[in-house]
Scaffold this motif. Structure first.
Motif, mmCIF file in Angstrom:
data_model
loop_
_atom_site.group_PDB
_atom_site.id
_atom_site.type_symbol
_atom_site.label_atom_id
_atom_site.label_comp_id
_atom_site.label_asym_id
_atom_site.label_seq_id
_atom_site.Cartn_x
_atom_site.Cartn_y
_atom_site.Cartn_z
ATOM 1 N N UNK A 9 2.917 10.732 -13.491
ATOM 2 C CA UNK A 9 4.129 10.002 -13.187
ATOM 3 C C UNK A 9 5.248 10.543 -14.058
ATOM 4 N N UNK A 174 4.471 -17.101 3.291
ATOM 5 C CA UNK A 174 4.459 -16.629 1.906
ATOM 6 C C UNK A 174 5.780 -15.981 1.540
ATOM 7 N N UNK A 376 -4.157 3.657 5.064
ATOM 8 C CA UNK A 376 -5.446 3.313 4.457
ATOM 9 C C UNK A 376 -5.977 4.476 3.607
ATOM 10 N N UNK A 380 -6.658 4.238 -0.463
ATOM 11 C CA UNK A 380 -7.954 4.528 -1.080
ATOM 12 C C UNK A 380 -7.870 5.657 -2.096
ATOM 13 N N UNK A 383 -4.353 4.595 -4.637
ATOM 14 C CA UNK A 383 -4.431 3.277 -5.259
ATOM 15 C C UNK A 383 -3.355 2.289 -4.864
ATOM 16 N N UNK A 384 -2.254 2.759 -4.299
ATOM 17 C CA UNK A 384 -1.173 1.843 -3.923
ATOM 18 C C UNK A 384 -1.312 1.463 -2.456
ATOM 19 N N UNK A 385 -1.270 0.184 -2.180
ATOM 20 C CA UNK A 385 -1.366 -0.295 -0.797
ATOM 21 C C UNK A 385 0.041 -0.314 -0.200
ATOM 22 N N UNK A 422 1.662 -5.961 0.514
ATOM 23 C CA UNK A 422 0.990 -7.231 0.224
ATOM 24 C C UNK A 422 1.224 -8.304 1.280
ATOM 25 N N UNK A 425 -0.690 -7.968 5.461
ATOM 26 C CA UNK A 425 -2.129 -7.845 5.642
ATOM 27 C C UNK A 425 -2.586 -8.237 7.043
ATOM 28 N N UNK B 82 -2.081 4.713 -12.925
ATOM 29 C CA UNK B 82 -1.309 3.453 -12.990
ATOM 30 C C UNK B 82 -1.012 3.008 -14.410
ATOM 31 N N UNK B 109 0.375 -5.990 -13.906
ATOM 32 C CA UNK B 109 0.335 -6.246 -12.463
ATOM 33 C C UNK B 109 0.850 -5.098 -11.600
ATOM 34 N N UNK B 111 -0.233 -2.378 -10.370
ATOM 35 C CA UNK B 111 -1.139 -1.529 -9.605
ATOM 36 C C UNK B 111 -1.543 -2.358 -8.391
ATOM 37 N N UNK B 112 -2.087 -1.693 -7.366
ATOM 38 C CA UNK B 112 -2.315 -2.421 -6.114
ATOM 39 C C UNK B 112 -3.265 -3.583 -6.266
ATOM 40 N N UNK B 113 -4.221 -3.487 -7.185
ATOM 41 C CA UNK B 113 -5.121 -4.627 -7.341
ATOM 42 C C UNK B 113 -4.321 -5.822 -7.853
ATOM 43 N N UNK B 114 -3.174 -5.554 -8.433
ATOM 44 C CA UNK B 114 -2.265 -6.621 -8.822
ATOM 45 C C UNK B 114 -2.609 -7.301 -10.130
ATOM 46 N N UNK B 151 -11.106 -1.030 -4.973
ATOM 47 C CA UNK B 151 -10.298 0.161 -5.239
ATOM 48 C C UNK B 151 -11.080 1.181 -6.043
ATOM 49 N N UNK B 178 -7.410 -6.759 2.071
ATOM 50 C CA UNK B 178 -7.146 -5.730 1.065
ATOM 51 C C UNK B 178 -8.464 -5.057 0.681
ATOM 52 N N UNK B 182 -9.828 -1.043 1.323
ATOM 53 C CA UNK B 182 -10.431 -0.114 0.356
ATOM 54 C C UNK B 182 -11.897 0.172 0.668
ATOM 55 N N UNK B 423 -0.470 -13.180 -3.817
ATOM 56 C CA UNK B 423 -1.501 -13.803 -2.996
ATOM 57 C C UNK B 423 -1.684 -15.288 -3.342
#
Lengths: 456, 456
Positions: A9, A174, A376, A380, A383-385, A422, A425, B82, B109, B111-114, B151, B178, B182, B423
């Protein structure tokens, strides 16, 4: 500088962040055509625009000459809370694709609004506050813009009235709650709060609303309420100006490591992200200093660039807003339920439309399933959705990297990752369950839209 | 160094990132009590643990002596995608509170897993892959851990079977999608796939499941399937070890600017985040080099530290897992439906429990409405929409900053912002609509849990 020294990065230091926005119109030989008054068909004056927009923003909208405009201190301060955004070298994706191409993406999703929209929202809120306004009104469909604007207004203690397309209001609770968390009032549109809303409700009691209707309500609420103005998250010149911060940071980060991109790719709905990302690079191209390829990516279901006409058209379905000359499918075109809500717009930024018409950039239309496959795969590996909108750019970046694999070319590809998925989905769920449509409009499907184009 | 030079966000350069995890147990005079075999009540051996966990992780679980453990190259590579995470100076919050305190937060927070869960998920997936396993099993309630593990497994091409508490599976479809994005298989628990699941379904046909049941299914699936092991996202020593990367980065960033915190605050469910954040600072305190105050924040509805007993107890409701000595409300305690799902656990990390019992850290229980007030305030001022879990730490950080306002003390406060609340908008919605419960268990409510404690 040797390749090995390029980190995953590239972050800029605070002192390396842009202090001015860049206005690409200043370097364009063919300026974008002016907005026209829908009543008189004469170019909109600053005074006319100031009835709807804040004065400073009306000025920015019309300024085709000033190349660099200072970013006010208060906006810079806010930018520092979530910017600079990272420019990421997609080493893992390159490895997986076994491509000699070098892929970078500018990630704009690492703020709570989840997208690049915040860059302009904070600017528009600032100018509204500076003008002493009480608040602003806007519409939102998918909700990214409404979310960003709510955050920005909260920061400046400004009232924020969001008209949210009723079907989104109900199906995306949401998004609605995020806006409420930031203190915005969110009204399902059409509503009883405006004349146009009441009229539509009377005529179509069961309607679930449309973006066109929500725009009309937001504009009416702004012009009919003392101390309010209307704000918009895309299409306009002022928005591209603010979003140039994306491209300026990208360029500064690349320059730091002596990297020159061959290809810059972005998704395009109204053009806010693409216009911002490519601006400083396009400036170099316009001034004859460098040559780059630019690709705008749009959904095959809403192909403004690739199948639209370059003509004056209304920006809204209700035909109350000014006319803009742009690539358009006609304000009467009803886009299908493509999941990338942010790309579901009949028109396109006038500035980008002019650049495209001048042959300075390319455009490509992609189908939805292919977009979600790329999304997708990217999630995978990197890492970023990604948001569905952003995934249009990912699709073409991967396609171009795979071409490099065939030819052996070591191209440097940069694309804009505008936001996270997010809140999308449901679209991913449809993709997983094989329920995604790859609808492409026929020429017959496009005909009513073109027939709705005004005869000037 | 003068205050003005401290940026909004302190980022470490890649070469400044930790190359080793820190194992706080090495510096503890009183080591955490060993896990006990539920059958023999003898301390679990490495061989016994290796039947359930990967070998390397079983080794890490039992290692109370080695202070620094190398982070394998492959994990470092993933971390670089990340990490480093930003340490943010909350200038805007300080200004709003009009406090002389200096507030910093370590934001996990982005990263995609949040959430911070990814730090350990990637390590556990790596060791599973290295051992040549086919896959791993786990359970998830709120879904943060399941998301992170999906992930991580996707990155290492490892199969991932997630048992998701049925009520969450149905009420949190986005989390589920989500994980599917993955590539994980997500099974609502109880299921027909395991013996324990079938047994529970036969006894309670309409059950919506529980974390205890999901753990039992995941463990059974692991030990009964060739090439699989079970993994867990909190409580364990190995998890705190991996999460030490949070504290090590925080310390490196503070050291860079010569900042010495007075107070370090984190939310505590099983202890993964808090343990990771405070580890290196606690090490200094244990070695007598520095003195810091640490505060663990837990929900008043599930007060393991503040009202629990320090005793051996089962880690799961099904009583199939080893016993741990910890602050616990008893495995028979059924936490109320607090919205911070990640803090709804009857027990607590053995390591943190020992440190708390030795008087080396404090604990505080907070009520839900006050937590969401802090969450909303933080979102509006600092721009990040926090997870309900993280917001427990925000609440106490704000309370402490307001104390400084009264006393005039210029304390430096650091807190862990473990994740985002994207979420969790149902919880925010309840808060907005005044439907949030501030339930505090009475002593009678706690009695059944304490009665369930094993008599050793």
């Amino acid at each position: 500088m040797s390749e090995k020294k390029i980190p995953y990065k590239i972050y800029l230091d605070e002192h390396e962040m842009p202090k001015q926005w860049y206005n690409v119109r200043a370097d364009m030989k063919h300026k974008p055509a002016p907005l026209l008054n829908p009543g008189t068909l004469a170019p909109m004056t600053k005074e006319e625009l100031s009835g709807v927009f804040c004065e400073e923003l009306a000025k920015q909208e019309l300024d085709d000459e000033t190349a660099y405009i200072d970013i006010p201190e208060e906006i810079s301060k806010f930018y520092k809370m979530y910017r600079p955004s990272p420019l990421v070298r997609a080493y893992c994706l390159e490895e997986k694709l076994q491509t000699p191409a070098k892929i970078y993406y500018k990630f704009e999703g690492n703020n709570t609004s989840g997208s690049h929209k915040l860059n302009s929202a904070i600017a528009q809120a600032y100018y509204a506050k500076k003008q002493g306004l009480k608040g602003v009104t806007t519409e939102t469909g998918a909700g990214q813009w409404g979310t960003a604007l709510s955050m920005a207004c909260s920061y400046f203690d400004l009232d924020c009235k969001v008209y949210m397309v009723k079907v989104s209001y109900e199906q995306k609770p949401f998004r609605r709650e995020v806006m409420r968390t930031y203190g915005a009032s969110v009204t399902p549109s059409p509503s009883e709060l405006t004349e146009v809303g009441r009229k539509i409700l009377a005529e179509h009691p069961g309607t679930t609303g449309s973006l066109g209707c929500a725009i009309s309500e937001a504009v009416e609420a702004a012009v009919s309420t003392e101390g309010y103005r209307y704000v918009l998250g895309s299409v306009l010149n002022q928005v591209l100006l603010h979003q140039s911060v994306i491209g300026l940071e990208t360029k500064a980060a690349l320059d730091k490591y002596g990297i020159v991109p061959d290809l810059i790719i972005g998704c395009a709905g109204g053009g806010s992200n693409l216009g911002g990302l490519i601006s400083p690079f396009m400036g170099e191209k316009l001034r004859g200093e460098k040559n780059y390829r630019f690709i705008a990516v749009e959904p095959a279901s809403c192909p403004s660039f690739t199948r639209g006409k370059f003509a004056y058209d209304f920006c809204d379905t209700g035909k109350v807003c000014p006319l803009a000359k742009m690539y358009t499918l006609g304000s009467g075109f009803i886009p299908s339920a493509n999941h990338a809500g942010g790309l579901r717009y009949h028109g396109m930024s006038s500035t980008l439309s002019q650049l495209y018409d001048d042959g300075l950039m390319e455009a490509r239309a992609v189908e939805q399933t292919a977009v979600f496959e790329a999304a997708e795969q990217f999630a995978r590996i990197e890492g970023i959705l990604p948001a569905p909108e952003s995934s249009h750019a990912i699709r073409v970046a991967i396609d171009e990297a795979l071409k490099c694999k065939e030819t052996g070319e070591e191209k440097t590809i940069v694309f804009g990752l505008t936001g996270t998925g997010y809140f999308d989905m449901v679209a991913y769920e449809n993709f997983h369950n094989g329920k995604m449509s790859d609808y492409i409009p026929t020429d017959e499907d496009l005909a009513p839209g073109f027939a709705s184009l005004p005869k000037l």
